[in-house]
Design a protein around this motif. Structure first.
Motif, PDB file in Angstrom:
ATOM      1  N   VAL A  39     -62.316 -43.607 -38.432  1.00 60.10           N
ATOM      2  CA  VAL A  39     -60.915 -43.334 -40.000  1.00 60.10           C
ATOM      3  C   VAL A  39     -61.152 -43.212 -41.391  1.00 60.10           C
ATOM      4  N   LEU A  40     -61.166 -42.316 -41.940  1.00 57.31           N
ATOM      5  CA  LEU A  40     -61.810 -42.397 -42.936  1.00 57.31           C
ATOM      6  C   LEU A  40     -61.385 -42.478 -44.572  1.00 57.31           C
ATOM      7  N   GLY A  41     -60.548 -43.031 -44.326  1.00 56.32           N
ATOM      8  CA  GLY A  41     -59.266 -43.984 -45.496  1.00 56.32           C
ATOM      9  C   GLY A  41     -59.294 -45.064 -45.696  1.00 56.32           C
ATOM     10  N   ASP A  42     -58.224 -45.614 -46.487  1.00 58.10           N
ATOM     11  CA  ASP A  42     -57.523 -46.436 -46.059  1.00 58.10           C
ATOM     12  C   ASP A  42     -55.818 -46.595 -45.178  1.00 58.10           C
ATOM     13  N   ARG A  43     -55.860 -45.898 -44.294  1.00 61.86           N
ATOM     14  CA  ARG A  43     -54.879 -46.860 -43.528  1.00 61.86           C
ATOM     15  C   ARG A  43     -54.873 -47.809 -43.016  1.00 61.86           C
ATOM     16  N   PRO A  44     -54.059 -48.193 -42.745  1.00 65.46           N
ATOM     17  CA  PRO A  44     -53.486 -49.593 -41.987  1.00 65.46           C
ATOM     18  C   PRO A  44     -53.929 -49.150 -40.376  1.00 65.46           C
ATOM     19  N   LEU A  45     -54.688 -49.937 -40.391  1.00 69.97           N
ATOM     20  CA  LEU A  45     -55.102 -50.419 -38.846  1.00 69.97           C
ATOM     21  C   LEU A  45     -55.394 -51.930 -38.350  1.00 69.97           C
ATOM     22  N   PRO A  46     -55.395 -51.517 -37.050  1.00 69.85           N
ATOM     23  CA  PRO A  46     -55.178 -53.268 -36.266  1.00 69.85           C
ATOM     24  C   PRO A  46     -56.456 -53.890 -36.535  1.00 69.85           C
ATOM     25  N   GLU A  76     -60.460 -52.384 -37.100  1.00 74.64           N
ATOM     26  CA  GLU A  76     -61.050 -51.684 -38.602  1.00 74.64           C
ATOM     27  C   GLU A  76     -62.302 -51.420 -38.202  1.00 74.64           C
ATOM     28  N   ARG A  77     -63.575 -51.805 -37.128  1.00 76.57           N
ATOM     29  CA  ARG A  77     -64.708 -51.444 -37.198  1.00 76.57           C
ATOM     30  C   ARG A  77     -64.719 -49.986 -37.676  1.00 76.57           C
ATOM     31  N   ILE A  78     -63.676 -49.508 -37.506  1.00 77.84           N
ATOM     32  CA  ILE A  78     -63.636 -47.714 -36.891  1.00 77.84           C
ATOM     33  C   ILE A  78     -64.004 -46.707 -38.609  1.00 77.84           C
ATOM     34  N   ARG A  79     -63.203 -47.962 -39.353  1.00 81.29           N
ATOM     35  CA  ARG A  79     -63.264 -47.706 -40.619  1.00 81.29           C
ATOM     36  C   ARG A  79     -64.501 -46.974 -41.066  1.00 81.29           C
ATOM     37  N   ALA A  80     -64.697 -46.152 -42.082  1.00 79.79           N
ATOM     38  CA  ALA A  80     -65.895 -46.094 -42.904  1.00 79.79           C
ATOM     39  C   ALA A  80     -64.967 -44.717 -43.823  1.00 79.79           C
ATOM     40  N   THR A  95     -87.623 -41.212 -36.291  1.00 77.16           N
ATOM     41  CA  THR A  95     -88.105 -40.632 -34.589  1.00 77.16           C
ATOM     42  C   THR A  95     -87.410 -41.521 -34.472  1.00 77.16           C
ATOM     43  N   LEU A  96     -87.281 -43.171 -34.375  1.00 81.27           N
ATOM     44  CA  LEU A  96     -86.794 -44.496 -33.676  1.00 81.27           C
ATOM     45  C   LEU A  96     -85.501 -44.796 -33.680  1.00 81.27           C
ATOM     46  N   GLN A  97     -85.089 -44.207 -35.133  1.00 81.00           N
ATOM     47  CA  GLN A  97     -83.593 -44.340 -35.490  1.00 81.00           C
ATOM     48  C   GLN A  97     -83.120 -43.846 -36.054  1.00 81.00           C
ATOM     49  N   MET A  98     -82.607 -42.396 -36.038  1.00 78.92           N
ATOM     50  CA  MET A  98     -81.965 -41.765 -36.720  1.00 78.92           C
ATOM     51  C   MET A  98     -81.260 -42.172 -38.331  1.00 78.92           C
ATOM     52  N   VAL A  99     -80.137 -43.143 -38.223  1.00 81.54           N
ATOM     53  CA  VAL A  99     -78.812 -43.275 -38.552  1.00 81.54           C
ATOM     54  C   VAL A  99     -78.878 -44.995 -37.971  1.00 81.54           C
ATOM     55  N   ASP A 100     -78.361 -45.794 -39.194  1.00 84.22           N
ATOM     56  CA  ASP A 100     -77.809 -46.590 -39.594  1.00 84.22           C
ATOM     57  C   ASP A 100     -76.722 -46.761 -38.374  1.00 84.22           C
ATOM     58  N   LEU A 101     -76.329 -46.766 -37.453  1.00 87.45           N
ATOM     59  CA  LEU A 101     -75.136 -47.236 -36.855  1.00 87.45           C
ATOM     60  C   LEU A 101     -73.645 -47.472 -37.733  1.00 87.45           C
ATOM     61  N   ALA A 102     -74.098 -48.385 -38.434  1.00 90.78           N
ATOM     62  CA  ALA A 102     -73.318 -49.261 -38.983  1.00 90.78           C
ATOM     63  C   ALA A 102     -72.652 -48.848 -40.507  1.00 90.78           C
ATOM     64  N   ASN A 103     -73.396 -48.139 -41.792  1.00 92.41           N
ATOM     65  CA  ASN A 103     -73.324 -46.970 -41.951  1.00 92.41           C
ATOM     66  C   ASN A 103     -73.777 -45.583 -42.173  1.00 92.41           C
ATOM     67  N   GLN A 104     -73.512 -44.945 -41.082  1.00 92.66           N
ATOM     68  CA  GLN A 104     -73.304 -43.712 -41.424  1.00 92.66           C
ATOM     69  C   GLN A 104     -73.495 -42.669 -42.746  1.00 92.66           C
ATOM     70  N   SER A 105     -72.901 -42.679 -42.776  1.00 94.15           N
ATOM     71  CA  SER A 105     -72.736 -42.136 -44.102  1.00 94.15           C
ATOM     72  C   SER A 105     -73.210 -42.214 -44.751  1.00 94.15           C
ATOM     73  N   GLU A 106     -74.096 -43.320 -45.452  1.00 94.53           N
ATOM     74  CA  GLU A 106     -75.626 -43.933 -46.764  1.00 94.53           C
ATOM     75  C   GLU A 106     -76.547 -43.068 -45.704  1.00 94.53           C
ATOM     76  N   SER A 107     -76.596 -42.585 -44.571  1.00 92.55           N
ATOM     77  CA  SER A 107     -77.951 -42.366 -43.568  1.00 92.55           C
ATOM     78  C   SER A 107     -78.570 -40.676 -43.760  1.00 92.55           C
ATOM     79  N   LEU A 108     -77.435 -40.175 -44.320  1.00 91.15           N
ATOM     80  CA  LEU A 108     -77.322 -38.906 -44.056  1.00 91.15           C
ATOM     81  C   LEU A 108     -78.454 -38.416 -45.571  1.00 91.15           C
TER      82      LEU A 108
END
Length: 837
Positions: A702-709, A713-717, A804-817
């Motif tokens: 979820v890419l915005g600030d809409r309310p989530l259970p 909540e962990r899927i908010r980005a 080559t071992l871990q392309m992105v930080d799964l907890a902060n994928q946006s910052e890894s791009l």
């Protein structure tokens, strides 16, 4: 292939003596053969009523035909059999068999022995197969076929058993002949390898399980060229280098060159929107500059290309070998896929479509779905090193690689309940999930009873344990070693294999239930290194997975637009994970993920089979980007199969795929990871009618600030609007449609300008039908604009090359791009024009 016309004899030793084959002489042999045909044992030939002169005419016709031949076989000089050979591409099977170069059809008639002689048919079959498959080209040699094709009546059990003993595999049943000569036949093939390993062949060589028959110069040449062409295309797309037009004398108009330090690559290519390159693998030439002597030709080698590009790629020195190893494994996989395509183990596109057309009933539809899944030969269309699988042995590859299409059984562990969690969807219960008496779940009554007995025999109360499926590779290589202490104290108890057979999917650790196709997929941890990640599965992530899936499924089901589009999700309804190991108690290093905490977890996902209507078929969306060994595109074949125009077919696909994704993003700020392996297409008559999204728990956001259970909540980005748009621009336009557009344009099916115009129409239609949702138009500057002129160019290979071992930080994928400037949007609004509303 035609039999040679040179008159010669073939000789081979068998257990019963020397067997020879020679061309039939109709005048000499007609009476003998007529007697064999008239015997009741030859009734399947349906020629018992022929007179001698008619048999003579029949044999003469065979010998005169350009694509058929007849051979008389002798045992120690005595005539004992007749065999016929023919080209199946031109004779008998032309309309039902997808013939490959080197195919040879064969019929066999063994004389009725008087008295019976034990082992005669085995010896004759052995000799005939050697004759057909051994190399030709000289007097006394065989016919040099690569595959032998037979088509016995399906009811002939004796010949079925004999064919199986010679290594024949039944491809499918076909109808042959007409009228009194009509039959339902078991179309079957045997390769040289099939025969050699069979009961009648030479038998497996010592250590034959270690033989890598795919690693031949021919197969590897094809693999290198394919991967070099892909690397040149995708790395140029990511602007790591820019090939220049080849201005050398005699260079083709679509020729390009890439000059590196002392080495130059020349090739032909077509360029399309989104800076998409289609490089012709056969055209690639690699040369080294040799001063006054001019250029020296060098082999085309994907590994050498990476080494030569390293100053541009800048793979960290400590990780370069890992990347090269993944690339080597990708090459080996490509060679193995090529071998299987050429020998007929992997169906061609026409074979896949034929099977889909003929499928009747749930099990047959599931079978064709899995045939398509195993036929995919490319892997991820953007990544160069996309089939690393570091950790697999050769036998592991053969047993578990998705393209092998093999069936396997998962192993079941009893995991102590105090250290294990089971998370369930709202409509699920533990008893219902595993099964209750008389109502099977993931386990049958017999399995649950056996597992309970095995725990009780060790002195344990079954109620103290949860059942956890594990991949056989994971047990052997990780659990029994890395978790030895947990196994020794019976926190983990191996119970044995389950009864159901599964087939690995393209995501490799996701398994489809072949025994009960309507039951759930199971996804398990498989700690191999593949495409920039260790393919584990986190118990921590699994805890919230069913709740996240419920929330997404409810949102989708409650949206009238999505319901109308037929868009659905395959829920992950249950997840289990073990955390009793010491690795979960050890501190994390600088907060970084610990791969040892991702070794023991599983989830269960709904099957698409259960919700199918009559006439619907399933394929992975990756199939739209597939070409078979003959270069035939699955997408192009579907367009032609549908009977629609290319524009009509594409509109239907975009309505089912792009329109719902645009709606989810603009209405709900919801983004998926909608690449080829993550979507199931539901077809009817070759047309995409609806889509099913999977892999929700790990890849939805979820890419915005809409309310989530709280549990969701962990899927908010939350990101800005420009980055929100990349959920479509990067993952759909650049990740899928760029490749599909190139395929349809290359095949002359639909030019790219019209392709992207239809994409733009789909976006505009959504805007017109949902005026309250920001997007294109006057309010575009306030929201997500999918008709923007340009968008940020997010680069996948750059991610893998960086780490080559871990392309992105799964907890902060946006910052890894990693970005490389911007790309012109082929569905962008025409310059100077903007739709107002």
């Amino acid at each position: 292939m035609s039999a040679p016309t040179t008159v010669h004899a073939f000789a081979t030793r068998t257990r019963l003596g020397e067997i020879t084959l020679e061309p039939v002489v109709p005048v000499r042999d007609a009476e003998l053969v007529q007697g064999w045909l008239a015997h009741p044992a030859a009734s399947s030939w349906q020629m018992g009523e022929l007179r001698v002169d008619e048999v003579r005419e029949y044999l003469a016709g065979l010998q005169a035909a350009p694509h058929e031949a007849a051979w008389l076989g002798r045992l120690d000089g005595e005539p004992v059999f007749l065999t016929e050979t023919y080209d199946p591409a031109r004779v008998l099977l032309a309309d039902v068999h997808d013939a490959r170069p080197g195919d040879l059809g064969m019929h066999l008639l063994v004389a009725p022995p008087d008295p019976p002689r034990h082992g005669l048919t085995d010896a004759v079959m052995t000799a005939v197969m050697r004759f057909c498959l051994s190399d030709g080209g000289r007097a006394g040699a065989g016919l040099g076929a690569t595959r032998v094709v037979v088509e016995p009546d399906v009811g002939n059990r004796k010949i079925a058993a004999k064919n199986a003993a010679a290594g024949f595999r039944v491809l499918r049943e076909v109808d042959l002949g007409r009228g009194a000569h009509a039959k339902r036949a078991a179309l079957s093939v045997a390769t040289r390898a099939d025969f050699a390993a069979s009961a009648l062949g030479t038998g497996p060589l010592p250590g034959s399980s270690l033989l890598a028959t795919h690693l031949t110069a021919e197969h590897m040449e094809h693999a290198h060229r394919h991967l070099v062409a892909k690397a040149l295309a995708e790395l140029a797309h990511e602007r790591l280098f820019q090939p220049e037009p080849d201005d050398a004398p005699g260079a083709p108009p679509d020729g390009y060159r890439l000059a590196l330090d002392g080495v130059t690559y020349r090739f032909t290519a077509r360029r399309y929107a989104l800076e998409h390159w289609v490089v012709d693998p056969a055209s690639v030439r690699r040369t080294a500059t040799a001063g006054m002597r001019g250029d020296v030709a060098l082999p085309v080698d994907a590994l050498e290309l990476v080494a030569e590009l390293q100053p541009l790629l800048q793979v960290p020195d400590g990780l370069l070998a890992t990347y090269l190893e993944e690339l080597s494994a990708t090459l080996a996989g490509a060679a193995a896929k090529r071998e299987r395509e050429l020998d007929g183990h992997t169906p061609s596109v026409s074979g896949l479509l034929e099977a889909m057309r003929a499928a009747s009933g749930t099990r047959a539809v599931a079978e064709t779905f899995q045939q398509v899944e195993a036929a995919m030969s490319e892997g991820h269309p953007g990544f160069v090193a996309n089939n690393g699988r570091i950790g697999f042995s050769l036998s592991d590859y053969r047993a578990y690689a998705p393209e092998r299409g093999e069936r396997m059984r998962v192993l079941w562990l009893a995991a102590r309940r105090a250290h294990t969690h089971l998370a369930l969807a709202a409509d699920q219960t533990e008893a219902g999930h595993y099964g209750t008496p008389g109502v099977p779940g993931e386990l049958s009554d017999a399995e649950r009873a056996a597992f309970a007995d095995r725990l009780a025999a060790r002195g344990h109360d079954p109620a103290d344990y949860l059942y956890l499926p594990v991949h056989p590779w994971q047990w052997e290589h990780r659990v029994a070693i890395t978790f030895a202490a947990d196994v020794a104290r019976d926190d983990l108890v191996l119970l044995g294999p389950g009864s159901d057979e599964y087939q690995p999917q393209q995501s490799i650790r996701t398994l489809f239930n072949r025994t009960r196709p309507e039951r759930h997929y199971v996804k398990v941890a498989l700690a191999i290194q593949n495409m920039g990640f260790l393919r584990g599965l986190s118990p921590a992530y699994m805890r919230a997975t069913p709740a996240i899936n419920d929330w997404v499924a409810d949102l989708v089901a409650g949206d009238a637009t999505l319901r109308t589009a037929g868009f659905g999700v395959l829920r992950e309804v249950a997840a289990a994970g073990y955390t009793g190991d010491v690795y979960h108690r050890a501190p994390l290093h600088k907060g970084q993920p610990n791969p040892h905490r991702k070794m023991l977890a599983a989830l269960w996902r709904e099957s698409p089979v259960a919700g199918l209507a009559a006439g619907e078929r399933l394929v992975t969306m990756a199939s739209l980007l597939h070409r078979d060994a003959g270069g035939v595109s699955f997408a192009t074949a579907l367009v032609r199969e549908s009977g629609l125009s290319a524009e009509q077919w594409l509109r239907a696909y975009l309505d089912a795929y792009l329109y719902p994704l645009v709606h989810c993003l603009l209405r709900h700020e919801l983004a998926f990871m909608p690449h080829g392996e993550n979507l199931i297409l539901v077809l009817r008559d070759g047309v995409v009618r609806r889509t099913l999204m999977k892999d929700i728990g790990e890849e939805v956001a979820v890419l915005g600030d809409r309310p989530l259970p709280e549990r969701v909540e962990r899927i908010r980005a939350a990101v800005d609007d420009e980055e929100k748009a990349l959920a479509v621009f990067t993952d759909v336009f650049d990740g899928v449609l760029r490749h599909l557009s190139g395929i349809l344009a290359e095949d002359g099916v639909l030019d790219e300008e019209r392709f992207w115009a239809l994409v733009a129409e789909t976006i505009d239609r959504h805007a017109a039908e949902h005026p309250d949702v920001s997007g294109s138009g006057a309010r575009a500057h306030l929201g997500v604009d999918l008709r923007a002129a340009r968008f940020a160019h997010s680069c996948l290979n750059r991610l893998q090359l960086r780490n080559t071992l871990q392309m992105v930080d799964l907890a902060n994928q946006s910052e890894s791009l990693i970005y490389a400037g911007t790309l012109a949007n082929p569905a962008g609004r025409p310059t100077g024009r903007r739709t107002e509303r």
